[in-house]
Structure formats: structure tokens, C-alpha cells
Design an enzyme around this catalytic site. Structure first.
Site, PDB file in Angstrom:
ATOM      1  CG  ASP A   1      -2.403   1.158   1.004  1.00 50.30           C
ATOM      2  OD1 ASP A   1      -2.028   1.761   0.081  1.00 50.30           O
ATOM      3  OD2 ASP A   1      -2.308   1.786   1.969  1.00 50.30           O
TER       4      ASP A   1
ATOM      5  CB  CYS B   1     -17.321   4.224  -0.035  1.00 53.57           C
ATOM      6  SG  CYS B   1     -18.669   4.047  -0.550  1.00 53.57           S
TER       7      CYS B   1
ATOM      8  CB  CYS C   1     -18.347  -0.481  -9.766  1.00 54.09           C
ATOM      9  SG  CYS C   1     -17.733  -0.214 -11.367  1.00 54.09           S
TER      10      CYS C   1
ATOM     11  CB  CYS D   1     -18.157  -5.887  -8.210  1.00 54.98           C
ATOM     12  SG  CYS D   1     -16.803  -7.255  -9.483  1.00 54.98           S
TER      13      CYS D   1
ATOM     14  CB  CYS E   1     -17.575   0.482  -6.376  1.00 56.13           C
ATOM     15  SG  CYS E   1     -16.004   1.361  -5.706  1.00 56.13           S
TER      16      CYS E   1
ATOM     17  CB  CYS F   1     -15.790  -4.671 -16.396  1.00 61.46           C
ATOM     18  SG  CYS F   1     -14.753  -4.471 -15.433  1.00 61.46           S
TER      19      CYS F   1
ATOM     20  CB  CYS G   1     -21.105  -5.572 -15.994  1.00 60.98           C
ATOM     21  SG  CYS G   1     -21.749  -4.845 -13.976  1.00 60.98           S
TER      22      CYS G   1
ATOM     23  CB  CYS H   1     -20.351   5.973  -6.840  1.00 60.96           C
ATOM     24  SG  CYS H   1     -19.102   7.408  -6.637  1.00 60.96           S
TER      25      CYS H   1
ATOM     26  CB  CYS I   1     -13.427   8.655  -3.619  1.00 53.28           C
ATOM     27  SG  CYS I   1     -13.440   7.347  -2.849  1.00 53.28           S
TER      28      CYS I   1
HETATM   29  C1  B12 Z   1      -4.133   6.632  -3.765  1.00 54.66           C
HETATM   30  C2  B12 Z   1      -5.659   4.987  -3.204  1.00 54.66           C
HETATM   31  C3  B12 Z   1      -6.564   5.298  -2.762  1.00 54.66           C
HETATM   32  C4  B12 Z   1      -6.819   6.466  -3.468  1.00 54.66           C
HETATM   33  C5  B12 Z   1      -6.965   6.259  -4.361  1.00 54.66           C
HETATM   34  C6  B12 Z   1      -7.983   6.109  -5.537  1.00 54.66           C
HETATM   35  C7  B12 Z   1      -7.731   5.270  -6.800  1.00 54.66           C
HETATM   36  N1  B12 Z   1      -8.220   4.744  -7.634  1.00 54.66           N
HETATM   37  O1  B12 Z   1      -6.491   5.518  -7.361  1.00 54.66           O
HETATM   38  C8  B12 Z   1      -7.848   6.523  -2.317  1.00 54.66           C
HETATM   39  C9  B12 Z   1      -8.035   7.452  -1.038  1.00 54.66           C
HETATM   40  C10 B12 Z   1      -9.601   7.690  -2.971  1.00 54.66           C
HETATM   41  C11 B12 Z   1      -7.625   5.469  -2.132  1.00 54.66           C
HETATM   42  C12 B12 Z   1      -9.530   4.287  -2.446  1.00 54.66           C
HETATM   43  C13 B12 Z   1      -9.604   3.604  -1.753  1.00 54.66           C
HETATM   44  N2  B12 Z   1      -8.820   2.325  -1.798  1.00 54.66           N
HETATM   45 CO1  B12 Z   1      -6.548   2.836  -2.037  1.00 54.66          CO
HETATM   46  N3  B12 Z   1      -4.945   3.180  -2.971  1.00 54.66           N
HETATM   47  C14 B12 Z   1      -4.779   3.722  -3.033  1.00 54.66           C
HETATM   48  C15 B12 Z   1      -2.589   3.955  -3.548  1.00 54.66           C
HETATM   49  C16 B12 Z   1      -2.462   3.918  -2.471  1.00 54.66           C
HETATM   50  C17 B12 Z   1      -2.817   3.972  -4.709  1.00 54.66           C
HETATM   51  C18 B12 Z   1      -3.461   4.018  -5.956  1.00 54.66           C
HETATM   52  C19 B12 Z   1      -2.975   4.853  -7.063  1.00 54.66           C
HETATM   53  O2  B12 Z   1      -1.880   4.328  -7.747  1.00 54.66           O
HETATM   54  N4  B12 Z   1      -3.203   5.309  -7.872  1.00 54.66           N
HETATM   55  C20 B12 Z   1      -3.584   6.780  -8.480  1.00 54.66           C
HETATM   56  C21 B12 Z   1      -4.670   6.145 -10.253  1.00 54.66           C
HETATM   57  C22 B12 Z   1      -3.825   7.132 -11.291  1.00 54.66           C
HETATM   58  O3  B12 Z   1      -4.267   4.845  -9.922  1.00 54.66           O
HETATM   59  P1  B12 Z   1      -5.686   4.021 -10.709  1.00 54.66           P
HETATM   60  O4  B12 Z   1      -7.243   4.972  -9.867  1.00 54.66           O
HETATM   61  O5  B12 Z   1      -6.351   2.923 -10.435  1.00 54.66           O
HETATM   62  O6  B12 Z   1      -5.646   4.579 -12.119  1.00 54.66           O
HETATM   63  C23 B12 Z   1      -6.021   3.638 -13.445  1.00 54.66           C
HETATM   64  C24 B12 Z   1      -7.259   3.918 -13.857  1.00 54.66           C
HETATM   65  O7  B12 Z   1      -7.685   5.310 -13.766  1.00 54.66           O
HETATM   66  C25 B12 Z   1      -6.814   3.385 -15.049  1.00 54.66           C
HETATM   67  N5  B12 Z   1      -6.790   3.678 -16.562  1.00 54.66           N
HETATM   68  C26 B12 Z   1      -6.785   5.487 -16.214  1.00 54.66           C
HETATM   69  N6  B12 Z   1      -7.297   5.873 -17.635  1.00 54.66           N
HETATM   70  C27 B12 Z   1      -7.644   4.284 -18.577  1.00 54.66           C
HETATM   71  C28 B12 Z   1      -9.075   4.219 -20.005  1.00 54.66           C
HETATM   72  C29 B12 Z   1      -8.605   3.054 -19.810  1.00 54.66           C
HETATM   73  C30 B12 Z   1      -9.132   2.870 -21.248  1.00 54.66           C
HETATM   74  C31 B12 Z   1      -8.302   2.065 -19.187  1.00 54.66           C
HETATM   75  C32 B12 Z   1      -9.002   0.468 -19.164  1.00 54.66           C
HETATM   76  C33 B12 Z   1      -7.651   2.206 -17.983  1.00 54.66           C
HETATM   77  C34 B12 Z   1      -7.836   3.574 -17.489  1.00 54.66           C
HETATM   78  O8  B12 Z   1      -5.110   3.546 -14.956  1.00 54.66           O
HETATM   79  C35 B12 Z   1      -4.910   4.239 -13.920  1.00 54.66           C
HETATM   80  C36 B12 Z   1      -3.802   3.680 -13.778  1.00 54.66           C
HETATM   81  O9  B12 Z   1      -3.569   2.235 -13.402  1.00 54.66           O
HETATM   82  C37 B12 Z   1      -3.195   1.811  -3.409  1.00 54.66           C
HETATM   83  C38 B12 Z   1      -2.290   1.141  -2.971  1.00 54.66           C
HETATM   84  C39 B12 Z   1      -0.625   0.840  -3.595  1.00 54.66           C
HETATM   85  N7  B12 Z   1       0.680   1.710  -4.097  1.00 54.66           N
HETATM   86  O10 B12 Z   1      -1.210   0.823  -4.915  1.00 54.66           O
HETATM   87  C40 B12 Z   1      -4.592   1.378  -2.648  1.00 54.66           C
HETATM   88  C41 B12 Z   1      -5.450   0.764  -3.255  1.00 54.66           C
HETATM   89  C42 B12 Z   1      -5.567   1.065  -4.194  1.00 54.66           C
HETATM   90  N8  B12 Z   1      -6.350   0.694  -2.128  1.00 54.66           N
HETATM   91  C43 B12 Z   1      -7.573  -0.016  -2.097  1.00 54.66           C
HETATM   92  C44 B12 Z   1      -8.717  -0.653  -1.216  1.00 54.66           C
HETATM   93  C45 B12 Z   1      -8.882  -1.604  -0.470  1.00 54.66           C
HETATM   94  C46 B12 Z   1      -9.331   0.925  -2.025  1.00 54.66           C
HETATM   95  C47 B12 Z   1     -11.282   1.443  -0.906  1.00 54.66           C
HETATM   96  C48 B12 Z   1     -11.833  -0.126  -1.332  1.00 54.66           C
HETATM   97  C49 B12 Z   1     -11.355   0.937   0.334  1.00 54.66           C
HETATM   98  C50 B12 Z   1     -12.409   2.155   1.207  1.00 54.66           C
HETATM   99  N9  B12 Z   1     -13.431   0.463   1.430  1.00 54.66           N
HETATM  100  O11 B12 Z   1     -12.862   2.953   1.286  1.00 54.66           O
HETATM  101  C51 B12 Z   1     -11.268   1.906  -1.434  1.00 54.66           C
HETATM  102  C52 B12 Z   1     -11.932   2.049  -3.452  1.00 54.66           C
HETATM  103  C53 B12 Z   1     -12.427   3.116  -3.839  1.00 54.66           C
HETATM  104  C54 B12 Z   1     -11.990   3.147  -5.149  1.00 54.66           C
HETATM  105  N10 B12 Z   1     -12.871   2.667  -6.577  1.00 54.66           N
HETATM  106  O12 B12 Z   1     -10.632   2.811  -6.003  1.00 54.66           O
HETATM  107  C55 B12 Z   1      -7.056  -1.509  -2.165  1.00 54.66           C
HETATM  108  C56 B12 Z   1      -7.314  -1.585  -3.604  1.00 54.66           C
HETATM  109  C57 B12 Z   1      -7.152  -3.395  -3.284  1.00 54.66           C
HETATM  110  C58 B12 Z   1      -7.679  -3.523  -5.494  1.00 54.66           C
HETATM  111  N11 B12 Z   1      -8.570  -5.065  -5.285  1.00 54.66           N
HETATM  112  O13 B12 Z   1      -7.493  -3.218  -6.307  1.00 54.66           O
HETATM  113  C59 B12 Z   1      -5.445  -1.048  -2.644  1.00 54.66           C
HETATM  114  C60 B12 Z   1      -4.074  -1.608  -3.686  1.00 54.66           C
HETATM  115  C61 B12 Z   1      -4.409  -0.783  -0.798  1.00 54.66           C
HETATM  116  C62 B12 Z   1      -3.713  -2.396  -1.170  1.00 54.66           C
HETATM  117  N12 B12 Z   1      -2.451  -3.138  -0.759  1.00 54.66           N
HETATM  118  O14 B12 Z   1      -4.255  -3.750  -1.098  1.00 54.66           O
HETATM  119  N13 B12 Z   1      -7.061   4.641  -2.212  1.00 54.66           N
END
Ligand code: B12
Length: 392
Positions: A152, A259, A212, A266, A262, A206, A209, A216, A232
Site C-alpha cells: 500500500d 466506502c 460499480c 461487483c 463500488c 467487466c 457491466c 457510486c 470518492c
Molecule cells: C491512492 C489510493 C487510494 C485513493 C485513490 C484511489 C484510486 N483509485 O487510485 C483513495 C483514497 C480514493 C482510495 C480508496 C480506496 N482504496 Co486505495 N489505494 C491507493 C493506493 C495507495 C495508490 C493507488 C494509485 O496508484 N492511484 C493512482 C491512480 C492513477 O490509479 P488508478 O485509479 O488505479 O488509475 C488507473 C485507472 O484510472 C486506469 N485508467 C486510466 N485511464 C484509463 C483508460 C482506460 C481505457 C483503461 C482501461 C484504464 C484507464 O489506469 C490508471 C493506472 O492504473 C493503492 C496502493 C498502491 N500502492 O497501489 C491503494 C489501493 C488501490 N486501495 C485499496 C482499497 C481497498 C481501497 C478502497 C476499497 C478502501 C475503501 N473501502 O474505502 C477504496 C476504493 C476506492 C476506488 N474505487 O478506488 C486497495 C485495492 C485492492 C484491489 N483489489 O484493487 C489498494 C491496492 C491497497 C492494497 N494494498 O490492497 N485509495
């Protein structure tokens, strides 16, 4: 979940056995399962290029809000070699934390608090880190190598790496979805100097579907696969340090920490529970705690209740802010007494949220009376809350 504590542990060992890589991989998977991991996969460091680009776009759009630590040193995050030049393989691991009951049922109990599933038990960072270290120790003892473990908090893109290692795919809610465990997986990583056989990346399942996205409460997804963290509820209740922006307060309902909507929506979750016993135990007192009791926590009581829990991380004042938003949304006039008492709290963050809660529960005359009894309020953010409820 997000965090900032240093998430790196260096482990070096002499090693006593040079294994065939394929045999080593099989033995590693067996050891991982024996240690309590539910899935494991291996990828190379150079496999997440497009995710890295998406990450940079996300940061450029400001979608990370106040999470400056996420934007810092992007070169370390977008490619594992930016964090550690010697890494040759990335071992990704998952722990299933599927809930034993419907996590959305609590949302209808408006005088009780909804704490997200991941935070109802002991802190997963500690649990996963302990298992990662044990597995890493086994690895260096079995094959001479250097390793680093992460869960994380380090600059590691865990979800794209997990997809590249075949653990699942990044769903439209941006979390990793697994065919076996649905959306309920914690992730952890071991970087190693060993060249290990790779798995193929998982593909997206996905389909059409978008459950999620539809569920929200705050419309935090501007498009499938993209999250605006600033909208979020997980970000708003955990990462956000100041007052919760007005526009999200009602939608937050009784969600006081994180929260699950989402994740819970699933359809792949239906496979998560079948035949599995290794869930992480929720503490009974954190399944549906009463808002009244939570609103009475002082700092010491807050720390005692949330010992070893991730909730402790946000501190008592931010926690009380969240509880007061839920009180305001409860529709329960009896809870106004708790909010009224907190108008005199030492923290302006708590006082401001108490004003909002009373604004939802009291009639205008009673509200005015409560305000008139506190002529000495000087904090500008709290005065602003009073102005807002008076105008509403
Ligand atoms: C920052 C962070 C958060 C932030 C931002 C969330 C986010 N989505 O990034 C906040 C505080 C909101 C958060 C919330 C949650 N988090 Co969090 N978080 C992190 C953290 C530290 C970094 C994630 C990251 O790099 N974010 C940056 C953005 C850019 O990443 P992204 O959203 O994944 O972006 C991708 C997509 O947008 C995609 N994308 C963009 N454009 C396009 C276009 C196309 C066509 C496609 C296909 C894809 C695509 O590519 C991007 C890069 O992969 C990770 C741990 C880690 N070191 O990875 C845990 C992590 C993601 N969190 C986790 C969890 C459990 C949660 C929550 C469920 C907790 C809760 N119950 O409240 C929520 C879920 C909310 C959600 N829907 O994401 C888990 C998820 C496990 C899993 N199975 O995925 C992680 C991996 C921690 C862990 N070690 O287990 N989190």
C-alpha cells in the site's frame, strides 16, 4: 487504501539452495498459500507502461486532491525500476477479505455507523506486511537474492502490477477484480533480483457491466476506469483533512470511514465466498457501532477503541467530523443533543461539523438559540458553517 508510512523493508540473505526457476516458482506459491496468501503471480518490471501513462494523466488532472505523497516522485511509481534499479521480477500477492454479510445493509440503519469492510478488523497493512516478510525470508533462504516488500504505502502501482501478474484485472471502479475473489482482495508486492518465470497478464472481464459506476453515491467516476478521488467517499472521509465539502455531505449518509459501494456492487463477488474460510475477522464492536456512542469518544477512548485498527490513522477529530456528518444525515432528532454538546469541542473541525449536523436536525428557532448561546465563536471556518446553516 492509501497511506504514507514507509512501506519498504530490506531483506538480504545468504541463500543456501540454487533452485530451478520453475521449481522455485511452484515452491514459492506453496509457501505463499501456507502463509495465508490466497493468490500469487509474477511479472517483469517493465510491464505497466500504459498504466504509468494513465497515472501521469491522473496526477496532471488533479484527481489525487491533497494526496501530495501520491504525486511525489512519479518516476519511482510508474516503473518498478525507478524505485529499485536492480529489480528483475515482481511477485504480486493477494489476501481475500470478503465480508461475511452484506456490507451495504448497514446503510439503512441511519443511527449506526458504516465502517468499510477493510477497516472493521485489524490493520491489513500489518497483517499483509508480516506475511510478505515471512515469504521474502523464505525466498532469500531458498535462492540467493535481494528482496523488498511493499504493501500500500510505497511508490508501487499495485493494481496494474497485479493485473500484469494475472491476479485479476483493473475493473471500471479502478480496483483489481479477481475471478475467484471478486473485488475483495488486498494486494502486496515482493520485488526481487531473481529472474523468475512470468505469468501472462489477465484481461478485462467487466464487459458491459457498470454496476460499480451506477451505485457510486457521489458520482466519483468521470468515466469507466477513472476515479476522481476528490469525489470518492473513501478519500473524503479518510484522506481529506479539512471540512467535508458541502456538496457531498448528504450523499455520504452514515459512511464514517471509507466506502464499499463500488466493490459490493461487483457481480464477480459471488465467487468470493464459496468454499472459503480464510476471511479476515471483523471486530463485532466495529460492525455497526451507534453514532451516539462514537460521538462521545475523547482522544483516549478513540485510541483505545481503534487500537491496531486502520481507523486510528485519521485521529479523533477527523473521525468525529465524519460521525457528525452521519448524525446530520440520521434524521434522528434525539442525536441533536450529541451534536449540540460538540459545538463546544476544542477542535474547530468538530465544531463546524456539529453546526452542519444541527442544521439538518433542528428547526430554525432552536438552531438560532444554539448559536446565540455561543457568541464567542471566533474560528472563521466554524463561523462560515453558521452562516451556511442560517441561509439554508
Ligand atoms: C491512492 C489510493 C487510494 C485513493 C485513490 C484511489 C484510486 N483509485 O487510485 C483513495 C483514497 C480514493 C482510495 C480508496 C480506496 N482504496 Co486505495 N489505494 C491507493 C493506493 C495507495 C495508490 C493507488 C494509485 O496508484 N492511484 C493512482 C491512480 C492513477 O490509479 P488508478 O485509479 O488505479 O488509475 C488507473 C485507472 O484510472 C486506469 N485508467 C486510466 N485511464 C484509463 C483508460 C482506460 C481505457 C483503461 C482501461 C484504464 C484507464 O489506469 C490508471 C493506472 O492504473 C493503492 C496502493 C498502491 N500502492 O497501489 C491503494 C489501493 C488501490 N486501495 C485499496 C482499497 C481497498 C481501497 C478502497 C476499497 C478502501 C475503501 N473501502 O474505502 C477504496 C476504493 C476506492 C476506488 N474505487 O478506488 C486497495 C485495492 C485492492 C484491489 N483489489 O484493487 C489498494 C491496492 C491497497 C492494497 N494494498 O490492497 N485509495
Amino acid at each position: 487504501m492509501a497511506g504514507r508510512r514507509a512501506g519498504v523493508a530490506d531483506l538480504r540473505g545468504p541463500g543456501f539452495l540454487n533452485s530451478d526457476p520453475t521449481e522455485l516458482k511452484v515452491a514459492l506459491a506453496q509457501e505463499a498459500r501456507a502463509l495465508g496468501f490466497d493468490c500469487i503471480g509474477i511479472t517483469a518490471p517493465g510491464t505497466i507502461e500504459s498504466a504509468g501513462k494513465h497515472f501521469l494523466e491522473f496526477i496532471a488532472s488533479g484527481g489525487h486532491g491533497d494526496m501530495d505523497w501520491l504525486a511525489a516522485s512519479p518516476e519511482r511509481r510508474v516503473d518498478p525500476r525507478g524505485l529499485w534499479a536492480d529489480v528483475r521480477s515482481v511477485i504480486m500477492l493477494g489476501v481475500n477479505y470478503g465480508p461475511d454479510s452484506d456490507p451495504l445493509a448497514i446503510l439503512k440503519q441511519r443511527t449506526r455507523a458504516a465502517i468499510s469492510v477493510y477497516a472493521q478488523g485489524d490493520d491489513y497493512h500489518d497483517l499483509v506486511k508480516k506475511r510478505l516478510k515471512a515469504l521474502a525470508r523464505w525466498l532469500v533462504a531458498t535462492a540467493p537474492s535481494e528482496v523488498k516488500v511493499f504493501v500500500d504505502t510505497a511508490a508501487v502501482m499495485e493494481k496494474p502490477l497485479a493485473q500484469a501478474a494475472h491476479l485479476g484485472w483493473q475493473g471500471k471502479h479502478t480496483n483489481l477484480v479477481s475471478r475467484e475473489f471478486g473485488s475483495w482482495l488486498f494486494l502486496g508486492a515482493i520485488y526481487t533480483t531473481l529472474e523468475l518465470p512470468r505469468d501472462d497478464a489477465e484481461i478485462d472481464h467487466c464487459g458491459s457491466c457498470q454496476a460499480c459506476l451506477d451505485i457510486c453515491p457521489t458520482a466519483a467516476f468521470p468515466a469507466p476506469y477513472k476515479l476522481d478521488a476528490r469525489r470518492c467517499i473513501s478519500y473524503l472521509t479518510i484522506e481529506n483533512k479539512g471540512p467535508i465539502p458541502q456538496e457531498f455531505r448528504k450523499a455520504i449518509g452514515n459512511r464514517i470511514y471509507g466506502c464499499d459501494d463500488c466493490l459490493a456492487a461487483c457481480p464477480w463477488n459471488k465467487f468470493a465466498q464459496e468454499g472459503r474460510e480464510a476471511k479476515l475477522a471483523a471486530r463485532d464492536e466495529l460492525r455497526a457501532p451507534g453514532l451516539a456512542e462514537l460521538s462521545r469518544l475523547d482522544d483516549a477512548a478513540f485510541r483505545a477503541l481503534f487500537t491496531k485498527s486502520p481507523v486510528k490513522r485519521i485521529g479523533r477529530d477527523r473521525f468525529l467530523r465524519n460521525v457528525l456528518i452521519a448524525i446530520g444525515n440520521s434524521g434522528e432528532v434525539a442525536l441533536a443533543d450529541e451534536a449540540r454538546r460538540l459545538l463546544d469541542d476544542a477542535s474547530p473541525l468538530v465544531r463546524g461539523a456539529a453546526v452542519w449536523a444541527l442544521g439538518q436536525l433542528l428547526l430554525p428557532n432552536d438552531l438560532e438559540e444554539a448559536r446565540a448561546a455561543r457568541p464567542s465563536e471566533r474560528d472563521e471556518s466554524v463561523c462560515e458553517e453558521w452562516r451556511a446553516v442560517s441561509q439554508a
